[in-house]
Motif scaffolding. Structure first.
Motif, PDB file in Angstrom:
ATOM      1  N   ARG A  68       0.853  -1.180   0.000  1.00 37.00           N
ATOM      2  CA  ARG A  68       0.000   0.000   0.000  1.00 37.00           C
ATOM      3  C   ARG A  68       0.896   1.239   0.000  1.00 37.00           C
ATOM      4  NH1 ARG A  68      -2.711  -3.292   3.740  1.00 37.00           N
ATOM      5  NH2 ARG A  68      -4.918  -3.688   3.252  1.00 37.00           N
ATOM      6  N   LYS A  69       0.482   2.248  -0.688  1.00 35.51           N
ATOM      7  CA  LYS A  69       1.189   3.525  -0.634  1.00 35.51           C
ATOM      8  C   LYS A  69       0.347   4.516   0.167  1.00 35.51           C
ATOM      9  CE  LYS A  69       4.151   3.223  -4.683  1.00 35.51           C
ATOM     10  NZ  LYS A  69       4.631   3.898  -5.899  1.00 35.51           N
ATOM     11  N   LEU A  70       0.986   5.114   1.175  1.00 28.65           N
ATOM     12  CA  LEU A  70       0.309   6.035   2.080  1.00 28.65           C
ATOM     13  C   LEU A  70       0.937   7.416   1.965  1.00 28.65           C
ATOM     14  CD1 LEU A  70       0.381   3.744   5.241  1.00 28.65           C
ATOM     15  CD2 LEU A  70      -1.366   3.800   3.475  1.00 28.65           C
ATOM     16  N   LYS A  71       0.132   8.442   2.235  1.00 26.16           N
ATOM     17  CA  LYS A  71       0.629   9.829   2.202  1.00 26.16           C
ATOM     18  C   LYS A  71       0.331  10.495   3.540  1.00 26.16           C
ATOM     19  CE  LYS A  71       0.206  14.227  -0.293  1.00 26.16           C
ATOM     20  NZ  LYS A  71      -0.446  14.917  -1.384  1.00 26.16           N
ATOM     21  N   ILE A 105       5.604  10.162   1.279  1.00 28.95           N
ATOM     22  CA  ILE A 105       4.977   8.931   0.776  1.00 28.95           C
ATOM     23  C   ILE A 105       5.602   7.752   1.515  1.00 28.95           C
ATOM     24  CG2 ILE A 105       4.454   7.541  -1.243  1.00 28.95           C
ATOM     25  CD1 ILE A 105       3.160  10.319  -1.189  1.00 28.95           C
ATOM     26  N   LEU A 106       4.767   6.938   2.152  1.00 29.57           N
ATOM     27  CA  LEU A 106       5.218   5.770   2.911  1.00 29.57           C
ATOM     28  C   LEU A 106       4.672   4.505   2.260  1.00 29.57           C
ATOM     29  CD1 LEU A 106       4.475   7.101   6.513  1.00 29.57           C
ATOM     30  CD2 LEU A 106       6.642   7.211   5.281  1.00 29.57           C
ATOM     31  N   GLU A 107       5.347   3.365   2.475  1.00 32.62           N
ATOM     32  CA  GLU A 107       4.907   2.076   1.962  1.00 32.62           C
ATOM     33  C   GLU A 107       4.529   1.186   3.126  1.00 32.62           C
ATOM     34  OE1 GLU A 107       7.991   0.562  -0.492  1.00 32.62           O
ATOM     35  OE2 GLU A 107       7.520   1.851  -2.182  1.00 32.62           O
ATOM     36  N   SER A 108       3.357   0.560   3.036  1.00 31.21           N
ATOM     37  CA  SER A 108       2.856  -0.293   4.112  1.00 31.21           C
ATOM     38  C   SER A 108       2.695  -1.718   3.604  1.00 31.21           C
ATOM     39  CB  SER A 108       1.522   0.246   4.627  1.00 31.21           C
ATOM     40  OG  SER A 108       0.932  -0.671   5.513  1.00 31.21           O
ATOM     41  N   THR A 109       3.178  -2.672   4.391  1.00 30.32           N
ATOM     42  CA  THR A 109       3.057  -4.087   4.015  1.00 30.32           C
ATOM     43  C   THR A 109       1.799  -4.714   4.570  1.00 30.32           C
ATOM     44  OG1 THR A 109       4.393  -4.678   5.927  1.00 30.32           O
ATOM     45  CG2 THR A 109       5.552  -4.325   3.852  1.00 30.32           C
ATOM     46  N   VAL A 159      -2.430   9.399   7.987  1.00 29.21           N
ATOM     47  CA  VAL A 159      -2.136   9.121   6.577  1.00 29.21           C
ATOM     48  C   VAL A 159      -3.427   8.828   5.819  1.00 29.21           C
ATOM     49  CG1 VAL A 159       0.180   8.231   7.065  1.00 29.21           C
ATOM     50  CG2 VAL A 159      -1.774   6.671   7.100  1.00 29.21           C
ATOM     51  N   ILE A 160      -3.322   8.885   4.500  1.00 28.52           N
ATOM     52  CA  ILE A 160      -4.398   8.420   3.637  1.00 28.52           C
ATOM     53  C   ILE A 160      -3.794   7.429   2.636  1.00 28.52           C
ATOM     54  CG2 ILE A 160      -5.753  10.519   3.853  1.00 28.52           C
ATOM     55  CD1 ILE A 160      -4.723  11.337   1.087  1.00 28.52           C
TER      56      ILE A 160
END
Length: 416
Positions: A30-33, A60-64, A92-93
């Motif tokens: 998932r990409k989060l902002k 921009i963050l990445e979630s597993t 985040v969204i």
């Protein structure tokens, strides 16, 4: 036997596809902002866990995966270091989600139906070789995808001030109007010139400038407003020498007006943008003024000295610019305008001369005019027990000392 082997193959194939589906699901992130001013990345999915990293707004963050209200994230490879931790979903969204896993299970189900139909057809042909039978294939059922829930962006939390209290020390210069105090000093010099019938050399200079020192304790109400309680002290005085040349004896007059005050204030400051504020407030003045006149001739002298005090209210307004020195110290330049016209001064006047005369009079500070034989009149300021009523006196009233003016201060602020 063949049917059992075929079913086992189908189950094995389904299990393999399921395993591959899960494996692929873990690799797709998932990409989060970050939508708040600053997002805290914690070691564990708990509000009480330590903060191991902070990501500014727009990162921009990445979630597993998601664990309850927390996303397990890692910083993008563009950062200098990789950090794995947890971020709360309110900060985040989701801007890019994982692919729908249902499609892979749909493939497994469809493959299973086709294989079963092939086996049934094969068995029927073996039992009835002469009979040809058309087997209608069951059309695949349409897959109904549940509607995607809209992503609701939580409102950003309100920004709270980093420091709640501030202590400010200030110093600078002050300009004071003076009012009747300055007019009385010049009027006395002009009146002596009239009595002596000699043209004066020089004039009684007014007092306007003073130094100003102060301090203030402020409480941050929000990121835009703060409330302050403060005190200032200023003192201004000026001595002048006026000469009256007259043969065979000349007279010298010394004038020395003095003005001072301790204004106590309550003010509110508004920050439209960081590091700049506008201030407005009310002040309570502990005011004091004094006059001193001394006339000297060869072999004789005469002097008048008076001091009086009063209390009253005034208002102020100002602008300030802040410059951060460290995380706990700021340098501030502040310009302030004051309005305060104070009357009702009471005190003591003491007059004496070289012959030994010593007269003390307590009362109110009056401002009045003395009429001469001609059409001229001269303003005077003295402390009198009663309202002046002499024949040559007109328009007597309580003196008004004008503390209105401008100040420019340099300030140091301690934040805690």
């Amino acid at each position: 036997m063949k049917k059992k082997i075929t079913k086992a193959s189908i189950l094995l194939l389904a299990a393999s596809l399921l395993f591959l589906s899960v494996a692929r699901g873990e690799e797709v992130l998932r990409k989060l902002k970050v939508v708040t001013e600053q997002a805290n990345i914690r070691l564990k999915p708990s509000i009480g866990s330590i903060i191991i990293k902070q990501a500014p707004e727009g990162t921009i963050l990445e979630s597993t995966r998601q664990e309850g209200e927390w996303y397990l994230i890692q910083l993008t490879p563009g950062e200098l270091e990789r950090v794995t931790g947890y971020v709360h979903e309110s900060m985040v969204i989701i801007i890019e989600g994982p692919p729908k896993e249902q499609e892979e299970f749909e493939i497994i189900e469809e493959t299973e139906i086709v294989e079963e139909q092939a086996i049934i057809k094969e068995q029927e042909e073996a039992e009835k070789p002469a009979e040809e039978e058309i087997i209608e294939e069951t059309p695949p059922q349409p897959v109904i995808t549940p509607p995607t829930q809209p992503v609701v962006t939580p409102p950003p939390p309100s920004k709270q001030p980093k420091f709640l209290f501030n202590l400010v020390f200030s110093g600078g210069g002050n300009y004071i109007s003076g009012g009747d105090l300055n007019d009385g000093a010049q009027g006395f010099a002009d009146y002596r010139s009239y009595i002596l019938a000699v043209q004066a050399q020089g004039q009684a200079k007014p007092v306007h400038l003073s130094y100003i020192l102060g301090g203030e304790l402020t409480l941050a109400l929000s990121s835009h407003f703060s409330l302050g309680i403060g005190v200032d002290y200023f003192l201004g005085e000026r001595e002048s020498l006026v000469k009256f040349p007259d043969d065979p004896s000349s007279e010298t007059l010394t004038t020395h007006p003095e003005i001072q005050a301790i204004p106590l204030r309550l003010a509110i400051s508004y920050y439209p943008v960081p590091n700049f504020y506008a201030k407005i407030g009310i002040e309570y003045y502990l005011a004091k003024c004094a006059y001193y006149y001394r006339s000297e001739r060869v072999g004789s002298w005469e002097e008048w000295r008076g001091e009086a005090t009063a209390q009253d209210f005034g208002i102020l307004a100002g602008l300030g610019f802040e410059f951060e020195l460290t995380s706990s110290f700021d340098f501030i330049v502040e310009a302030t305008a004051r309005y305060a016209r104070i009357s009702g001064f009471t005190g003591r006047d003491r007059s004496k001369d070289s012959t030994g005369t010593n007269h003390i009079e307590e009362g109110t500070l009056y401002f009045y005019r003395v009429q001469t034989a001609g059409e001229d009149s001269y303003p005077l300021l003295f402390i009198r027990e009663d309202t002046p009523t002499e024949a040559d006196v007109f328009d007597p009233r309580e003196a008004v000392i004008n503390f209105s003016g401008l100040s420019l201060k340099a300030c140091f602020r301690i934040k805690f």
